[in-house]
Structures are given as C-alpha cells and as structure tokens.
Scaffold this active site. Structure first.
Site, PDB file in Angstrom:
ATOM      1  CB  SER A  22      62.749  35.665  37.068  1.00  0.00           C
ATOM      2  OG  SER A  22      63.773  34.917  37.712  1.00  0.00           O
ATOM      3  CG  HIS A  45      64.276  35.828  32.958  1.00  0.00           C
ATOM      4  ND1 HIS A  45      64.924  36.401  31.872  1.00  0.00           N
ATOM      5  CD2 HIS A  45      65.090  36.050  34.021  1.00  0.00           C
ATOM      6  CE1 HIS A  45      66.068  36.937  32.265  1.00  0.00           C
ATOM      7  NE2 HIS A  45      66.198  36.734  33.566  1.00  0.00           N
ATOM      8  CG  ASP A  47      67.327  34.897  36.583  1.00  0.00           C
ATOM      9  OD1 ASP A  47      67.874  35.585  35.691  1.00  0.00           O
ATOM     10  OD2 ASP A  47      66.274  35.221  37.155  1.00  0.00           O
ATOM     11  CG  MET A  49      72.451  33.198  39.021  1.00  0.00           C
ATOM     12  SD  MET A  49      71.991  34.113  40.503  1.00  0.00           S
ATOM     13  CE  MET A  49      70.532  34.981  39.920  1.00  0.00           C
ATOM     14  CG  HIS A  78      69.943  36.580  32.679  1.00  0.00           C
ATOM     15  ND1 HIS A  78      69.519  37.335  33.752  1.00  0.00           N
ATOM     16  CD2 HIS A  78      71.141  37.121  32.301  1.00  0.00           C
ATOM     17  CE1 HIS A  78      70.408  38.282  34.020  1.00  0.00           C
ATOM     18  NE2 HIS A  78      71.404  38.170  33.160  1.00  0.00           N
ATOM     19  CG  MET A  80      73.397  36.518  35.491  1.00  0.00           C
ATOM     20  SD  MET A  80      72.088  36.753  36.721  1.00  0.00           S
ATOM     21  CE  MET A  80      70.952  35.489  36.177  1.00  0.00           C
ATOM     22  CG  MET A 149      71.821  42.810  34.593  1.00  0.00           C
ATOM     23  SD  MET A 149      70.491  41.600  34.611  1.00  0.00           S
ATOM     24  CE  MET A 149      70.055  41.549  36.357  1.00  0.00           C
ATOM     25  CG  ASP A 187      66.592  40.385  35.088  1.00  0.00           C
ATOM     26  OD1 ASP A 187      65.836  40.303  36.069  1.00  0.00           O
ATOM     27  OD2 ASP A 187      67.364  39.476  34.725  1.00  0.00           O
TER      28      ASP A 187
HETATM   29  C1  DX5 Z   1      68.783  38.862  39.214  1.00  0.00           C
HETATM   30  C2  DX5 Z   1      68.045  38.029  38.181  1.00  0.00           C
HETATM   31  C3  DX5 Z   1      66.639  38.440  38.031  1.00  0.00           C
HETATM   32  C4  DX5 Z   1      65.784  38.265  39.252  1.00  0.00           C
HETATM   33  C5  DX5 Z   1      64.665  39.254  39.197  1.00  0.00           C
HETATM   34  O1  DX5 Z   1      70.106  38.478  39.248  1.00  0.00           O
HETATM   35  O2  DX5 Z   1      68.677  38.119  36.928  1.00  0.00           O
HETATM   36  O3  DX5 Z   1      66.027  37.834  36.908  1.00  0.00           O
HETATM   37  O4  DX5 Z   1      65.257  36.993  39.401  1.00  0.00           O
HETATM   38  O5  DX5 Z   1      63.959  39.168  40.395  1.00  0.00           O
HETATM   39  P1  DX5 Z   1      63.055  40.346  40.931  1.00  0.00           P
HETATM   40  O6  DX5 Z   1      62.000  40.607  39.912  1.00  0.00           O
HETATM   41  O7  DX5 Z   1      62.504  39.786  42.194  1.00  0.00           O
HETATM   42  O8  DX5 Z   1      63.949  41.539  41.150  1.00  0.00           O
HETATM   43 ZN    ZN Z   2      67.609  37.461  34.991  1.00  0.00          ZN
END
Ligand code: DX5
Ligand code: ZN
Length: 233
Positions: A22, A45, A47, A49, A78, A80, A149, A187
């Site tokens: 990620s 990946h 993320d 947000m 992903h 969010m 998750m 994840d």
């Molecule tokens: C959390 C994200 C993850 C995050 C994982 O909201 O969706 O993808 O980056 O990070 P680690 O592996 O550090 O928990």
């Molecule tokens: Zn993620």
C-alpha cells in the site's frame, strides 16, 4: 469486459499468496522511486480516502494515474469514500485495474459493481471489520475480489483486529461452495509474523503498507512476507 494486457491479467490471476504494497506508507515526495522499489510485489494498492467515509484524506485519481504510469503491476484502487459510484469512471480512466468500493458506502452496491465492470475494471467490494459477510450474498457472483478490512480503515500502521479471522474463513467457504474464482484480499496490520494466519484462514491477496514501506530493503521485506505467507515466520 476488460481489455488488460496479458501481463496485467496474469498478475491479477496469479496463484496466491500475493503481496500488494500500500503506497499509503510510501514517501510521496519520491513516489516514482518508491513504486520501482516494490516491483517484485504483485499488485500496487492505492488507498483513496475522502475525509468523510474515513477521517483521513489521501489520494485521488491524479496520483493513481501517476502510479499507473510508473508501475508495471496491476493498480488496485481501494476507495474509502462516500458515493464511490461518482468516481468509478475517473479511476478507471486513471488506469486502475481493480476498483474496490465499500459496501457501507454504496447503498446501490449492485449498480456500483456493474459500473466498475462496465468501466472495464475488475470489481471488488470491501467490508469494514464489523460488517457481516451476508451483505455479499446477492452480489458475490459478480465480484473479482472481496477485500476484508482487518483494521478500521483510515490509517496505515494500525494493529490487526484478529476477530476478523473467522470472517475470512467464512467468506472463503462461501466462494468455494459456489465454485467462484473470487479473490479474498485482507488489509490492515499484515506483517511477516502474522501473515500465515491470513493464508491459513483463506486469504490469497495481502495488502501490506508499513511492513513493506517501513523496511529499508523493500525487496527483502516482500520476499519475507511471501515466504512467511507460505511457511510462517
Ligand atoms: C487502511 C488502509 C490500508 C493501510 C494498510 O485504511 O486501507 O491499506 O495502508 O497499512 P498497514 O499495512 O500499515 O496496516
Ligand atoms: Zn487499503
């Protein structure tokens, strides 16, 4: 239908366990070099947000497109974000190969999944730790990926919530029972010393942020995760 090059399709379909670093934990001032440092992994990946579905604000289509230009790996976005259906076309245009939306964020999930597929991408649905897998019942056939998750989404570097393991097992069972090819991705909080638990529960794609980008040698960190996923740490 998607028209991905064979190299991408092969990586999307490769036998697990797969490692998906990620970029949330990467150095954004050096994103190109950061992406090159993880080319021995399987997927990238991304993320996304929005400060509404989750408290944090991170990446938009512009950065996803930059990642897609630099990396030879499948770009796994992903989302969010609330109303993810509003951004499906933009992320597809940015070069996403997989677009995953949250069941909790999309009241018309079936329609959103259809939109992802119409945009030519693999479709994923993600569930927060507390969300029951029964909400996948009538959409599972159309999914390429279920993303479970294992932390509450919003930040990298959190500790795994291990109450989610039985859910990973149950989702894998549902998929097997129906004879589907759907991948089970996990994840949050994945590390070399716990990744075998995810494999044993039936996950086959592991997102890892801090475990990869927090390590000085990314290739070694990826290799350690791969080997621990199969054999334990
Ligand atoms: C959390 C994200 C993850 C995050 C994982 O909201 O969706 O993808 O980056 O990070 P680690 O592996 O550090 O928990
Ligand atoms: Zn993620």
């Amino acid at each position: 239908m998607n028209t991905f090059p064979d190299a991408i399709l092969n990586k999307l379909r490769a036998p697990g366990p797969l490692i998906a670093p990620s970029i949330l934990s990467a150095d954004f001032a050096a994103l190109g070099a950061e992406l090159r440092s993880v080319e021995s992994a399987d997927w990238v990946h991304v993320d996304v947000m929005d400060g509404r579905f989750v408290p944090n604000i991170t990446i938009g289509p512009l950065v996803a497109a930059a990642a897609a230009r630099v990396s030879p790996l499948p770009i796994d976005c992903h989302l969010m974000i609330v109303e993810p259906e509003r951004y499906v076309a933009e992320f597809a245009k940015a070069g996403a190969h997989l677009i995953t939306v949250h069941a909790e964020a999309s009241p018309h999930l079936d329609r959103t999944v259809a939109a992802v597929r119409e945009a030519g991408c693999w479709a994923g649905v993600s569930l927060n730790p507390h969300t029951h897998e029964s909400c996948l019942e009538y959409v599972l056939e159309r999914l390429d990926v279920v993303l479970l998750m294992t932390v509450n989404p919003g930040f990298g570097g959190q500790s795994l919530i291990d109450r989610v393991f039985p859910k990973v097992e149950r989702v894998r069972e549902r998929i097997e029972r129906r004879g589907l090819q759907t991948r089970v991705q996990v994840d949050g909080g994945v590390k070399a010393d716990n990744i075998r638990r995810f494999t044993d529960a039936g996950a086959d794609v592991m997102v890892a942020g801090s475990a990869v980008f927090g390590a000085p040698d990314r290739a070694a960190a990826i290799a350690a995760l791969r080997s621990a996923a199969l054999r334990g740490a």
